[in-house]
Design a protein around this motif. Structure first.
Motif, PDB file in Angstrom:
ATOM      1  N   UNK A  64      38.536  32.722  23.836  1.00 48.62           N
ATOM      2  CA  UNK A  64      37.449  31.747  23.687  1.00 48.62           C
ATOM      3  C   UNK A  64      38.086  30.368  23.539  1.00 48.62           C
ATOM      4  N   UNK A  65      37.608  29.403  24.305  1.00 51.43           N
ATOM      5  CA  UNK A  65      38.220  28.071  24.246  1.00 51.43           C
ATOM      6  C   UNK A  65      37.240  26.928  24.005  1.00 51.43           C
ATOM      7  N   UNK A  66      35.917  27.208  24.080  1.00 55.26           N
ATOM      8  CA  UNK A  66      34.993  26.069  23.974  1.00 55.26           C
ATOM      9  C   UNK A  66      34.961  25.532  22.539  1.00 55.26           C
ATOM     10  N   UNK A  86      38.829  38.963  28.871  1.00 54.61           N
ATOM     11  CA  UNK A  86      38.396  37.781  29.627  1.00 54.61           C
ATOM     12  C   UNK A  86      37.910  36.719  28.647  1.00 54.61           C
ATOM     13  N   UNK A  87      37.623  35.512  29.151  1.00 54.89           N
ATOM     14  CA  UNK A  87      37.147  34.487  28.227  1.00 54.89           C
ATOM     15  C   UNK A  87      35.644  34.639  28.021  1.00 54.89           C
ATOM     16  N   UNK A  88      35.233  34.393  26.785  1.00 54.67           N
ATOM     17  CA  UNK A  88      33.804  34.499  26.477  1.00 54.67           C
ATOM     18  C   UNK A  88      33.085  33.195  26.798  1.00 54.67           C
ATOM     19  N   UNK A 132      40.531  33.105  32.742  1.00 50.98           N
ATOM     20  CA  UNK A 132      41.488  33.470  31.701  1.00 50.98           C
ATOM     21  C   UNK A 132      41.285  34.966  31.526  1.00 50.98           C
ATOM     22  N   UNK A 133      42.178  35.740  32.109  1.00 46.92           N
ATOM     23  CA  UNK A 133      41.970  37.184  32.123  1.00 46.92           C
ATOM     24  C   UNK A 133      43.268  37.933  31.942  1.00 46.92           C
ATOM     25  N   UNK A 154      46.243  36.073  33.799  1.00 43.33           N
ATOM     26  CA  UNK A 154      45.715  35.144  34.804  1.00 43.33           C
ATOM     27  C   UNK A 154      45.119  33.936  34.092  1.00 43.33           C
ATOM     28  N   UNK A 155      45.709  32.772  34.315  1.00 40.13           N
ATOM     29  CA  UNK A 155      45.270  31.572  33.604  1.00 40.13           C
ATOM     30  C   UNK A 155      45.112  30.414  34.582  1.00 40.13           C
TER      31      UNK A 155
END
Ligand code: KG4
Ligand code: ZN
Length: 336
Positions: free
Chosen positions: A209-211, A157-159, A141-142, A135-136
């Protein structure tokens, strides 16, 4: 007897209503997008979004019924996105759905937005279980495992930021406007591997993680500026996209190996990304026993047909609720 579902979606910046017959036949799917308004601000302004939902919701419902050529009295149940999303936006849809349910004495089913994104795939393929969904979207984001219908287990999942959010933020750094996903997707096609970015690290096996990646793009641009070097936007878009997507592909591969699902589906706005679609087709070649479904472009981004698809399954499971529920901005997909 046929089953007719009226579904509503208003969790972010799309006001949408759809009429679905017998689970997968779309009689109408009306989406009123607010993108042109939010574009002026470089992103979704929550207060503005809820005001526009109020202006549009009745029109969208009327239009969907008219297009489907059906009387509201012949609808069997109402499906409504209860969460997650922007509280004000969700509230408008929930109030509208409850009003119709009360006025016409129809059963109502609150739906999780992500369940909608996943069930969008049922318009193009029969879902087979166990199923793994990547799932994006702009908010998610999972990796979600499903042993059967409506059994959701979030395995990763995203952190921090969602991938769509990262696309939108990097697009803003490059002055590409909102929404940034499609713009980066296009620009990256002419980009080359001239730059390097660090691959984000996470401590849990299927997490994202995307940040940090977004900050790394910012630092790269600043360094190039400081050194008076040429900034090639297409090459920045290319390396950001390749790095971000490699995370998705690696975690999906890990989950395919460990959970051995029968079906892999993509879901959410970022599933419209041309490079991600290509990478998933490549990945699945190593798994001849696993079916891959990539939703067509029209049902990747937010719409009400997908909420209707999820409602149709919930209807068969009699997941009706009394009218005392309210919008849940941080709704958890694993809870009923
Ligand atoms: O599912 P969606 O419509 O809304 C949410 O539930 O969040 O997803 C919207 C997100 C935005 O961040 C947008 O930039 C991204 O999906 N998106 C894309 C593409 N098309 C939309 N990202 C990458 N490539 C695309 N082609
Ligand atoms: Zn969505």
């Amino acid at each position: 007897m046929s089953k007719y579902i009226l579904a509503l979606e208003s969790s972010c910046d799309e006001t949408a209503c759809a009429i679905i017959k017998d689970n997968t036949e779309i009689l109408s799917n009306v989406v009123s997008s607010q993108i042109n308004v939010h574009k002026l601000y470089g992103g979704v302004v929550p207060e503005v979004a809820s005001r526009i939902h109020i202006e549009n919701i009745s029109l969208v419902i009327e239009e969907a019924l008219k297009e489907a050529n059906i009387d509201i009295k012949d609808i069997d149940a109402i499906g409504i996105t209860q969460g997650p999303g922007l509280i004000g936006s969700l509230h408008v849809g929930v109030q509208a759905a409850k009003t119709i349910a009360w006025l016409y004495n129809k059963p109502i089913i609150p739906i999780h937005h992500i369940a909608g994104h996943i069930y969008a795939n049922s318009f193009v393929d029969t879902l087979e279980f166990p199923l793994l969904a990547l799932v994006v979207s702009g908010g998610h984001t999972e990796l979600v495992m499903m042993e059967e219908d409506y059994e959701f287990e979030v395995i990763g999942t995203t952190q921090d930021d969602a991938i769509g959010e990262a696309y939108d933020k990097v697009a803003r750094l490059l002055g590409l406007g909102y929404p940034g996903g499609p713009a980066i997707d296009n620009l990256a096609k002419s980009g080359k591997a001239n730059y390097k970015l660090p691959i984000p690290k996470v401590d849990k096996p299927y997490d994202f993680s995307f940040s940090g990646l977004k900050s790394a793009v910012m630092q790269l641009i600043n360094r190039l500026k400081k050194n008076n070097e040429e900034i090639i936007d297409a090459d920045i878009a290319y390396i950001f996209q390749e790095t971000a997507l490699s995370l998705l592909v690696n975690n999906t591969k890990k989950a395919l190996n460990d959970f051995k699902p029968k079906h892999l589906v993509l879901a959410g706005g970022v599933a419209a990304n041309s490079r991600l679609r290509e990478l998933m087709q490549e990945l699945i070649k190593d798994y001849p026993d696993i079916k891959l479904t990539i939703p067509p472009l029209w049902c990747c981004t937010d719409n009400a047909a997908m909420i209707g698809a999820a409602t149709s399954i919930a209807y068969d499971k009699k997941m009706f609720k009394d009218l005392d529920f309210s919008a849940r901005p941080s709704m958890d997909i694993e809870m009923r």
